[in-house]
Write an enzyme that holds these catalytic residues in place. Structure first.
Site, PDB file in Angstrom:
ATOM      1  CG  HIS A 233      39.252  27.425  57.719  1.00  0.00           C
ATOM      2  ND1 HIS A 233      38.064  27.919  57.230  1.00  0.00           N
ATOM      3  CD2 HIS A 233      40.121  28.468  57.709  1.00  0.00           C
ATOM      4  CE1 HIS A 233      38.210  29.195  56.939  1.00  0.00           C
ATOM      5  NE2 HIS A 233      39.457  29.551  57.211  1.00  0.00           N
TER       6      HIS A 233
ATOM      7  CD  GLU B 197      35.581  23.669  59.337  1.00  0.00           C
ATOM      8  OE1 GLU B 197      36.649  24.141  59.800  1.00  0.00           O
ATOM      9  OE2 GLU B 197      34.603  24.382  59.045  1.00  0.00           O
TER      10      GLU B 197
ATOM     11  CB  CYS C 133      33.962  29.357  55.636  1.00  0.00           C
ATOM     12  SG  CYS C 133      35.325  28.323  55.045  1.00  0.00           S
TER      13      CYS C 133
END
Length: 141
Positions: free
Chosen positions: A46, A48, A75
């Site tokens: 992801h 991030e 998430c």
């Protein structure tokens, strides 16, 4: 947030789910990236996470003085990384009603059981972020 959206657009162009993120300290851009789960064949790639992995691998352990702009609500995995790296501020665009852990499904970033709370600024350019995601998934159907 415009830079995070630009990263999300790069992701869409690479057939990745269009989520982008940028890390800043003060007014200085430190890192920018986007989802790369397909490219890396890794469901954990992801935007991030990639950024937090990069900054912490440079021997910067804690991010209290940093702000992370993300086009989509993080998430649980990414929110957990924000806690453990002691991120100062999260600025997010669109909400994620299925897996968002900064207020939509759960707000792990505000859980008093952890040793750190991340400041959250939500809804910045959320319409643009949501539209990019909707168009990406519409083109897949």
């Amino acid at each position: 947030m415009e830079l995070a959206l630009n990263e999300a657009k790069l992701a869409a162009g690479e057939d990745e789910i269009p989520v982008g993120a940028v890390l800043v300290k003060g007014s200085e851009l430190i890192l920018a990236d986007h989802n790369r789960t397909r490219q890396m064949q890794n469901p954990l790639a992801h935007a991030e996470k990639l950024i937090i992995d990069k900054i912490t691998s440079s021997k910067i352990k804690y991010l209290q003085d940093y702000t992370l702009y993300v086009s989509l609500e993080p998430c649980l995995m990414c929110a957990g990384m924000m806690i453990w790296s002691r991120l100062g501020t999260l600025v997010m665009g669109a909400e994620e009603p299925k897996s968002g852990c900064a207020g939509s499904v759960y707000n792990v970033l505000r859980n008093k059981s952890f040793n750190h709370e991340v400041k959250i600024i939500r809804g910045i350019m959320k319409e643009e972020s949501a539209a990019l995601l909707q168009e990406f998934f519409r083109s897949k159907r």
